[in-house]
Design a protein around this motif. Structure first.
Motif, PDB file in Angstrom:
ATOM      1  N   PHE A 184      80.830  80.306 -58.073  1.00  0.00           N
ATOM      2  CA  PHE A 184      79.373  80.306 -57.962  1.00  0.00           C
ATOM      3  C   PHE A 184      78.715  80.844 -59.234  1.00  0.00           C
ATOM      4  O   PHE A 184      77.585  81.314 -59.205  1.00  0.00           O
ATOM      5  N   PRO A 202      77.076  80.034 -62.751  1.00  0.00           N
ATOM      6  CA  PRO A 202      76.533  78.834 -63.405  1.00  0.00           C
ATOM      7  C   PRO A 202      77.076  78.579 -64.802  1.00  0.00           C
ATOM      8  O   PRO A 202      76.775  77.552 -65.386  1.00  0.00           O
ATOM      9  N   SER A 234      81.786  75.224 -66.625  1.00  0.00           N
ATOM     10  CA  SER A 234      81.566  73.796 -66.818  1.00  0.00           C
ATOM     11  C   SER A 234      82.820  73.025 -66.444  1.00  0.00           C
ATOM     12  O   SER A 234      83.934  73.479 -66.663  1.00  0.00           O
ATOM     13  N   ASP A 251      78.662  68.169 -64.969  1.00  0.00           N
ATOM     14  CA  ASP A 251      77.914  69.384 -64.622  1.00  0.00           C
ATOM     15  C   ASP A 251      76.534  69.001 -64.082  1.00  0.00           C
ATOM     16  O   ASP A 251      76.100  67.868 -64.253  1.00  0.00           O
ATOM     17  N   PRO A 252      75.830  69.953 -63.466  1.00  0.00           N
ATOM     18  CA  PRO A 252      74.441  69.694 -63.108  1.00  0.00           C
ATOM     19  C   PRO A 252      73.629  69.408 -64.379  1.00  0.00           C
ATOM     20  O   PRO A 252      73.994  69.934 -65.427  1.00  0.00           O
ATOM     21  N   PRO A 253      72.551  68.613 -64.307  1.00  0.00           N
ATOM     22  CA  PRO A 253      72.023  68.041 -63.076  1.00  0.00           C
ATOM     23  C   PRO A 253      72.664  66.713 -62.669  1.00  0.00           C
ATOM     24  O   PRO A 253      72.536  66.294 -61.539  1.00  0.00           O
ATOM     25  N   HIS A 295      75.723  65.811 -62.113  1.00  0.00           N
ATOM     26  CA  HIS A 295      76.673  65.952 -61.016  1.00  0.00           C
ATOM     27  C   HIS A 295      75.954  65.917 -59.670  1.00  0.00           C
ATOM     28  O   HIS A 295      76.368  65.218 -58.748  1.00  0.00           O
ATOM     29  N   ASP A 296      74.876  66.689 -59.568  1.00  0.00           N
ATOM     30  CA  ASP A 296      74.188  66.832 -58.286  1.00  0.00           C
ATOM     31  C   ASP A 296      73.584  65.501 -57.840  1.00  0.00           C
ATOM     32  O   ASP A 296      73.619  65.151 -56.659  1.00  0.00           O
ATOM     33  N   LEU A 356      80.202  74.095 -56.299  1.00  0.00           N
ATOM     34  CA  LEU A 356      79.528  72.794 -56.285  1.00  0.00           C
ATOM     35  C   LEU A 356      80.482  71.625 -56.325  1.00  0.00           C
ATOM     36  O   LEU A 356      80.107  70.520 -55.982  1.00  0.00           O
ATOM     37  N   TRP A 415      73.312  79.098 -56.975  1.00  0.00           N
ATOM     38  CA  TRP A 415      73.522  79.996 -58.119  1.00  0.00           C
ATOM     39  C   TRP A 415      72.870  81.359 -57.923  1.00  0.00           C
ATOM     40  O   TRP A 415      73.075  82.280 -58.708  1.00  0.00           O
ATOM     41  N   ASP A 451      73.056  73.045 -67.449  1.00  0.00           N
ATOM     42  CA  ASP A 451      71.688  72.561 -67.250  1.00  0.00           C
ATOM     43  C   ASP A 451      70.656  73.608 -67.693  1.00  0.00           C
ATOM     44  O   ASP A 451      69.646  73.814 -67.046  1.00  0.00           O
TER      45      ASP A 451
END
Lengths: 412, 431
Positions: free
Chosen positions: A52, A54, A57, A96-98, A100-101, A356, B392, B414
């Motif tokens: 969790f 951020p 990667s 990775d985000p964004p 990925h999301d 994620l 997060w 990001d």
């Protein structure tokens, strides 16, 4: 054995059958720097904190490289373009985000309840057929005869791949699965083989997507190829990458889970007997299996910033190994962690990873494994292992038996 | 303990009261236990009231809180406490009953701040709602289901915004009037609040910034038909939701010699109620919305949190201290957190953002309405807010608890940190 070479021991095939004592040594330091500069994370608490975080990667895959063909037009123009296209459109497991999301959201939308229910019936049919095929034999190889064919057949039906192409898919899946194996990614020959299979399956998928646009059916690929207006959609390259990911990520992992399941049950005959008497025990048993013998032992990430954890600093740019299978056996989190105990309470394992990138296909894997194990314990009469431990495939991450010879009295 | 011993009384039978009582039992307390509640209902959950209940997805009476422990308690519901005699250790209820107590847990919560009725303005028209209790939600649900021509929401806090979102889901015309430049300005500042403005524009909410409603006018039947604004303009409306925040009804403590007002009951860090001299009152504890405690993360500033998570954690903590010896009273350390769902977005926050002098979007972007922003004060991170990025948040919460520098996490996925500035909070409101 010095602490900073323990992970090299883990990847050594000689330790494949029982890596757990090495994991116990690694857990002495929640995060340990290895001599190759990577950081291995092995306690439940440290893994939980990092999945969790951020700053982790997943975009750490080496760039695609297609093999030389001798044809200058291909080698100098076509393949470099293809390499660049693929590098820019990785499957969501390496994004990775964004992005990925967004991609994950689109794919999840296609895992509809009716579709997953439909899979239930399909799996029961396939499982029954596969067991019927070995009738009359006194020895079977569970991998070859059962766990290997099942997941690809299931994912093909879910995606909407015609049945006559399933055999070809099995072959591609086998080659591509190694691309998920972190320690084989650097191997040049392996990468060439992967690129070749990738091109072949991409071409196939491109054609299939065209077909699904012309004649949409009630399957995932049709859903992905024909998005509802106003909803987020993905481009064709991402669509192909996602379809391939579903095939590859759902393949060897499920093979491992089913094979490890049967191996563990035969090693724990009381549990096998209890499951045979009470098929309702399967869900709990599978959760414990995911903790005790997970299909994926570790995944790697890259640190995007300096991360302070458990008394050390993981520097930006470092490679991080999340050793899920070690966290699953952490005595600080699980009482008596080396005991296989399906009645365990509060079983927060990392069998499907976490954070994620938590396994997208987890519900599907649970259904497949439940139906498979229940059918196997019901129909294989007096199963015994012909070889224990069985031979393992080389991969240390997607760890599982290459063969699992089982002697039986008969098929019920 | 003999049966005629007074035991522990919990005043307030909502989330904090129930969870506090359970914590007492789980902590080993076996003596008599009484729960007093002003509403006739068994403890229920409030968050769904402004969301699923208004939307008609959940019946108001389907919000009962699950009991997590065997309470074996005496319930006195529908009877508000009206007085407290600390020297005799007696709690007086509205029906005249006097309850003796050994220890008292005060968890009487808060009420919706009502529309101020001044002398001479006459009775309030019908069709004007507040939204705090289950009965409020039930009445408002009926009003919304009847299909009003235009709902006017006064106040753009969390409740006002959630109600606006629900009304649009129901296809109702909605105007939201707020004195500030954006909704959520008071808790998040207008830089982040501007995202809600764009959500409202997309959803078709008529958002009126800088708007002060002064009075309501009724039609011949006594029903509200118009709101008059300070600038002389008017808004036609047949259904009003007054969402002006909450006040604590501590009037029943007026004679108790405690430090209590509409902002809460002042406590020490161990959740012990303080008397008017500032000393812990023997046997008296408070938890939940009513408890105004010094927050260790904000320089000991006295805050009464109106958050679900705080009610649970603080009640558990107060219960623990109630059962502990005088020399083992532990300080309550809780980083506040809250959530809201509106306009299809899951909003979650940690820490107290008001008082921040800087805010930075550290992951995602405001334009995408998926982001995580961190608030800083004098170079330290003090709060974080996420829009559809809650996963997060714990990582940031940990840094905030540790007093990390602002911005606390560099090198996140990001992340561009191009979007930062002053959070833009309104001037503090005069009480």
């Amino acid at each position: 054995m010095p602490h900073d070479t323990l992970f090299a021991e883990v990847t050594d095939p000689a330790n494949r059958a029982n890596p757990y004592p090495l994991y116990a040594r690694l857990r002495e330091k929640p995060v340990s720097r290895q001599s190759d500069g990577s950081y291995v994370v092995s306690t439940h608490a440290a893994i939980r904190s990092l999945i969790f975080d951020p700053r982790l990667s997943s975009e750490d895959l080496p760039p695609s490289q297609r093999p030389p063909t001798g044809n200058p037009f291909k080698d100098w123009i076509v393949n470099p373009i293809k390499n660049r296209v693929v590098n820019a459109h990785r499957p969501l497991i390496f994004r990775d985000p964004p992005d990925h999301d967004t991609l994950r959201g689109i794919v999840i939308e296609q895992f509809t309840i009716p579709r997953v229910r439909g899979v239930h019936r399909e799996v029961e049919g396939i499982v029954g057929d596969l067991i019927d095929k070995v009738r009359g034999r006194s020895e079977i190889c569970l991998v070859e005869d059962f766990s290997y064919p099942l997941p690809v057949m299931v994912i093909c039906r879910l995606l909407g791949v015609p049945e006559e192409d399933e055999e070809q898919f099995q072959k591609w899946a086998t080659v591509l699965a190694t691309a998920l194996e972190p320690d084989s990614r650097g191997d040049e020959k392996q990468r060439h083989a992967t690129a070749t299979a990738f091109d072949a399956i991409s071409d196939y998928m491109r054609g299939l997507i065209r077909e699904k646009r012309k004649n949409p059916a009630d399957d995932m690929l049709s859903g992905l190829a024909n998005p509802e207006s106003g909803k987020p959609a993905m481009g064709d390259v991402d669509l192909i990458a996602s379809a391939i990911l579903l095939l590859v990520a759902g393949h060897e992992t499920t093979v491992n889970l089913i094979t490890n399941g049967m191996l563990t049950l035969i090693r724990h005959p009381q549990e096998l007997e209890r499951l045979r008497e009470d098929p309702e025990r399967a869900p709990r048993l599978i959760e414990e299996l995911l903790r005790y013998e997970p299909p994926v032992h570790f995944r790697t990430r890259k640190a995007l910033g300096d991360i302070d954890i458990a008394g050390i600093t993981i520097p930006a740019g470092a490679s991080i190994v999340l050793l899920f299978a070690a966290g699953n056996r952490d005595p600080a989190r699980f009482t008596d962690p080396d005991r296989f105990d399906p009645d365990r309470e509060d079983n927060q394992h990392f069998g499907f990873g976490g954070g994620l990138h938590y396994c997208l296909g987890a519900p599907l894997a649970r259904i497949e494994t439940e139906i498979a194990l229940n059918a196997l314990v019901r129909r294989l009469v007096a199963p015994r292992l012909l070889e224990d431990p069985p031979p393992y495939r080389p991969g240390a991450s997607l760890r599982g038996p290459e063969k699992l010879g089982i002697g039986i009295e008969r098929i019920a | 303990m003999s049966p005629d011993e007074p035991g522990i009384v919990v005043v307030g039978a909502s989330l904090a009261g129930l969870r506090g009582a359970e914590a007492l039992r789980r902590g080993g307390y076996a003596g008599p236990l009484t729960l007093v509640g002003d509403e006739p209902h068994a403890p229920y959950d409030r968050p769904p009231l402004s969301k699923h209940v208004l939307a008609g997805e959940l019946r108001p009476d389907a919000t009962a809180l699950p009991h997590l422990a065997d309470l074996d308690a005496t319930w006195r519901l529908g009877q508000p406490a009206v007085g407290l005699d600390r020297s005799a250790r007696v709690l007086r209820l509205a029906d005249g009953v006097e309850l003796r107590y050994e220890k008292l847990l005060i968890a009487t919560g808060a009420q919706a701040r009502p529309w101020p009725v001044t002398d001479g303005s006459g009775p309030l028209p019908s069709g004007i709602h507040t939204l705090r209790s289950r009965d409020d939600a039930a009445a408002l649900r009926i009003a919304l289901a009847a299909g009003p021509k235009r709902v006017l929401i006064v106040g753009g806090g969390l409740i006002g915004c959630e109600a606006a979102s629900c009304c649009r889901d129901l296809g109702l015309a909605v105007t939201l009037a707020d004195p500030n430049p954006t909704p959520l300005a008071r808790i998040l500042g207008s830089l982040i609040g501007s995202v809600i403005v764009s959500c409202m524009n997309t959803a078709g909410v008529d958002f009126r910034p800088g708007t002060h409603v002064e009075a309501f006018e009724a039609d011949a039947s006594g029903r509200v038909c118009r709101a008059r604004l300070k600038d002389g303009a008017a808004i036609e409306t047949d259904c009003v939701i007054v969402a002006l925040g909450a006040t604590r009804d501590t009037s029943w403590l007026a004679e108790a010699g405690l430090n209590a007002d509409a902002g809460g009951l002042t406590c020490d860090s161990a959740c012990r109620a303080l008397d008017s001299e500032g000393r812990p009152a023997p046997g008296l504890y408070a938890a939940g919305d009513v408890a105004r405690c010094p927050s260790p993360f904000y320089g000991g500033r006295l805050v009464a949190f109106e958050h679900w998570g705080n009610a649970v954690a603080q009640a558990g903590h107060a219960a623990r201290n109630m059962l502990a010896n005088d020399d083992d009273q532990r300080a309550y350390r809780h980083l506040p957190s809250f959530w809201s769902s509106q306009f299809g977005i899951n909003i979650k926050g940690v820490g107290l953002a008001d008082g921040a002098d800087a805010v930075a979007v550290v992951q995602g972007s405001r334009a995408s309405r998926r982001f995580l922003a961190v608030y800083g004060r004098e170079g330290r991170a003090i709060a974080a807010i996420s829009f559809d990025q809650a996963r997060w948040l714990p990582a940031y919460a940990e840094r905030i608890e540790a007093g990390a520098a602002f911005p606390p996490i560099l090198g996140a996925t990001d992340q561009s940190i191009k979007d930062f500035g002053a959070p833009d909070f309104p001037e503090p409101r005069s009480r």
